[in-house]
Motif scaffolding. Structure first.
Motif, PDB file in Angstrom:
ATOM      1  N   LYS A 251      38.035  35.181  44.415  1.00 29.69           N
ATOM      2  CA  LYS A 251      38.851  34.205  43.685  1.00 29.69           C
ATOM      3  C   LYS A 251      40.217  34.838  43.446  1.00 29.69           C
ATOM      4  O   LYS A 251      40.318  35.958  42.936  1.00 29.69           O
ATOM      5  CB  LYS A 251      38.179  33.842  42.359  1.00 29.69           C
ATOM      6  N   PHE A 252      41.279  34.132  43.825  1.00 30.31           N
ATOM      7  CA  PHE A 252      42.643  34.639  43.663  1.00 30.31           C
ATOM      8  C   PHE A 252      42.969  34.859  42.190  1.00 30.31           C
ATOM      9  O   PHE A 252      42.724  33.994  41.350  1.00 30.31           O
ATOM     10  CB  PHE A 252      43.646  33.647  44.260  1.00 30.31           C
TER      11      PHE A 252
ATOM     12  N   PHE B 171      38.060  27.488  43.465  1.00 32.41           N
ATOM     13  CA  PHE B 171      39.328  28.089  43.098  1.00 32.41           C
ATOM     14  C   PHE B 171      40.046  28.522  44.373  1.00 32.41           C
ATOM     15  O   PHE B 171      39.422  28.744  45.410  1.00 32.41           O
ATOM     16  CB  PHE B 171      39.107  29.331  42.226  1.00 32.41           C
ATOM     17  N   LYS B 172      41.346  28.695  44.275  1.00 33.85           N
ATOM     18  CA  LYS B 172      42.117  29.296  45.358  1.00 33.85           C
ATOM     19  C   LYS B 172      41.560  30.697  45.561  1.00 33.85           C
ATOM     20  O   LYS B 172      41.232  31.392  44.599  1.00 33.85           O
ATOM     21  CB  LYS B 172      43.592  29.356  44.946  1.00 33.85           C
ATOM     22  N   GLY B 173      41.451  31.107  46.819  1.00 33.82           N
ATOM     23  CA  GLY B 173      40.927  32.446  47.040  1.00 33.82           C
ATOM     24  C   GLY B 173      40.958  32.872  48.486  1.00 33.82           C
ATOM     25  O   GLY B 173      41.499  32.183  49.357  1.00 33.82           O
ATOM     26  N   TYR B 174      40.372  34.030  48.709  1.00 31.69           N
ATOM     27  CA  TYR B 174      40.351  34.672  50.022  1.00 31.69           C
ATOM     28  C   TYR B 174      38.917  34.929  50.473  1.00 31.69           C
ATOM     29  O   TYR B 174      37.990  34.969  49.673  1.00 31.69           O
ATOM     30  CB  TYR B 174      41.040  36.043  49.961  1.00 31.69           C
ATOM     31  N   SER B 175      38.793  35.188  51.761  1.00 26.67           N
ATOM     32  CA  SER B 175      37.577  35.743  52.328  1.00 26.67           C
ATOM     33  C   SER B 175      38.010  36.988  53.082  1.00 26.67           C
ATOM     34  O   SER B 175      38.754  36.891  54.065  1.00 26.67           O
ATOM     35  CB  SER B 175      36.908  34.741  53.274  1.00 26.67           C
TER      36      SER B 175
ATOM     37  N   ALA C  35      46.092  44.134  41.547  1.00 27.86           N
ATOM     38  CA  ALA C  35      46.446  45.233  42.446  1.00 27.86           C
ATOM     39  C   ALA C  35      45.433  45.398  43.581  1.00 27.86           C
ATOM     40  O   ALA C  35      45.807  45.728  44.715  1.00 27.86           O
ATOM     41  CB  ALA C  35      46.573  46.530  41.664  1.00 27.86           C
ATOM     42  N   GLY C  36      44.155  45.181  43.310  1.00 30.39           N
ATOM     43  CA  GLY C  36      43.135  45.301  44.352  1.00 30.39           C
ATOM     44  C   GLY C  36      43.295  44.238  45.425  1.00 30.39           C
ATOM     45  O   GLY C  36      43.163  44.516  46.623  1.00 30.39           O
ATOM     46  N   GLN C  37      43.587  43.003  45.016  1.00 33.27           N
ATOM     47  CA  GLN C  37      43.809  41.937  45.990  1.00 33.27           C
ATOM     48  C   GLN C  37      45.079  42.188  46.794  1.00 33.27           C
ATOM     49  O   GLN C  37      45.110  41.962  48.008  1.00 33.27           O
ATOM     50  CB  GLN C  37      43.863  40.582  45.299  1.00 33.27           C
ATOM     51  N   VAL C  38      46.116  42.672  46.142  1.00 31.56           N
ATOM     52  CA  VAL C  38      47.356  43.010  46.848  1.00 31.56           C
ATOM     53  C   VAL C  38      47.076  44.073  47.909  1.00 31.56           C
ATOM     54  O   VAL C  38      47.549  43.980  49.052  1.00 31.56           O
ATOM     55  CB  VAL C  38      48.441  43.486  45.853  1.00 31.56           C
ATOM     56  N   ALA C  39      46.284  45.076  47.568  1.00 34.18           N
ATOM     57  CA  ALA C  39      45.932  46.140  48.513  1.00 34.18           C
ATOM     58  C   ALA C  39      45.138  45.587  49.695  1.00 34.18           C
ATOM     59  O   ALA C  39      45.390  45.961  50.848  1.00 34.18           O
ATOM     60  CB  ALA C  39      45.134  47.233  47.804  1.00 34.18           C
TER      61      ALA C  39
ATOM     62  N   ASP D 195      40.422  48.692  41.258  1.00 37.50           N
ATOM     63  CA  ASP D 195      39.461  47.594  41.145  1.00 37.50           C
ATOM     64  C   ASP D 195      39.969  46.383  41.908  1.00 37.50           C
ATOM     65  O   ASP D 195      41.160  46.074  41.862  1.00 37.50           O
ATOM     66  CB  ASP D 195      39.255  47.193  39.682  1.00 37.50           C
ATOM     67  N   ILE D 196      39.069  45.700  42.595  1.00 36.40           N
ATOM     68  CA  ILE D 196      39.370  44.413  43.217  1.00 36.40           C
ATOM     69  C   ILE D 196      38.758  43.356  42.312  1.00 36.40           C
ATOM     70  O   ILE D 196      37.535  43.227  42.239  1.00 36.40           O
ATOM     71  CB  ILE D 196      38.785  44.303  44.639  1.00 36.40           C
ATOM     72  N   GLU D 197      39.597  42.641  41.594  1.00 36.33           N
ATOM     73  CA  GLU D 197      39.105  41.616  40.678  1.00 36.33           C
ATOM     74  C   GLU D 197      38.845  40.315  41.445  1.00 36.33           C
ATOM     75  O   GLU D 197      39.388  40.105  42.521  1.00 36.33           O
ATOM     76  CB  GLU D 197      40.119  41.376  39.558  1.00 36.33           C
ATOM     77  N   GLY D 198      38.026  39.451  40.871  1.00 35.10           N
ATOM     78  CA  GLY D 198      37.782  38.132  41.439  1.00 35.10           C
ATOM     79  C   GLY D 198      36.717  38.065  42.522  1.00 35.10           C
ATOM     80  O   GLY D 198      36.546  37.018  43.139  1.00 35.10           O
ATOM     81  N   VAL D 199      35.986  39.162  42.767  1.00 31.76           N
ATOM     82  CA  VAL D 199      34.939  39.137  43.790  1.00 31.76           C
ATOM     83  C   VAL D 199      33.852  38.170  43.334  1.00 31.76           C
ATOM     84  O   VAL D 199      33.335  38.276  42.220  1.00 31.76           O
ATOM     85  CB  VAL D 199      34.357  40.547  44.040  1.00 31.76           C
TER      86      VAL D 199
END
Length: 153
Positions: free
Chosen positions: A80-81, A133-137, A86-90, A36-40
């Motif tokens: 959102k970070f 929030f801190k996060g990625y795209s 584990a999904g964000q790390v991947a 799972d990628i959390e924070g989407v």
């Protein structure tokens, strides 16, 4: 579910798996190991765009349209970070590697899941604002058709 029911997108999930399926069906996608990628925060419009192949004939000047190349596009997914997810790390590890990954979107109604594969082109820090929030795209390049099946865990 009954005819006429409607659903919100709240609860939709995104998952990632290393590699592409051996077959683009439920069994192929089911054989992968999903995280799972959390924070989407949201998912953009998804699905193929099809190039318009067209030209007129000299005799009548009428343009004939034909469906050309299909393109799954590059999906820009804001995330959102979440520390240690584990999904964000991947995703971060996958960025720019040209390794093929599979993705699974699980509908909020829990009935359907949509599968496709491609590459993670980039994972950039999102815009910083007083109300974010801190996060990625994450940029996900889609290189396959979308298969609709049921959720795989």
């Amino acid at each position: 579910m009954a005819v006429g029911d409607t659903y919100v997108e709240l609860g939709t999930g995104l998952k990632i798996a290393t590699g592409r399926p051996a077959t683009e069906d439920q069994a192929g996608y089911g054989a992968l190991v999903w995280t799972d990628i959390e924070g989407v925060i949201s998912l953009p419009e998804r699905g193929d765009t099809i190039t318009d192949v067209s030209e007129p004939t000299l005799k009548d000047g009428r343009v004939e349209h034909f469906n050309g190349a299909k393109d799954g596009g590059v999906l820009s997914v804001p995330i959102k970070f979440i520390e240690g997810d584990a999904g964000q790390v991947a995703l971060v590890a996958a960025a720019g590697t040209n390794t093929v990954y599979s993705f699974q979107e699980v509908d909020s109604d829990g009935v359907e899941a949509h599968f496709y594969y491609g590459r993670v082109q980039s994972v950039m820090r999102r815009e910083a604002t007083p109300n974010s929030f801190k996060g990625y795209s994450a940029s996900l390049a889609v290189n396959s058709d979308r298969f609709t099946g049921t959720e795989e865990s």
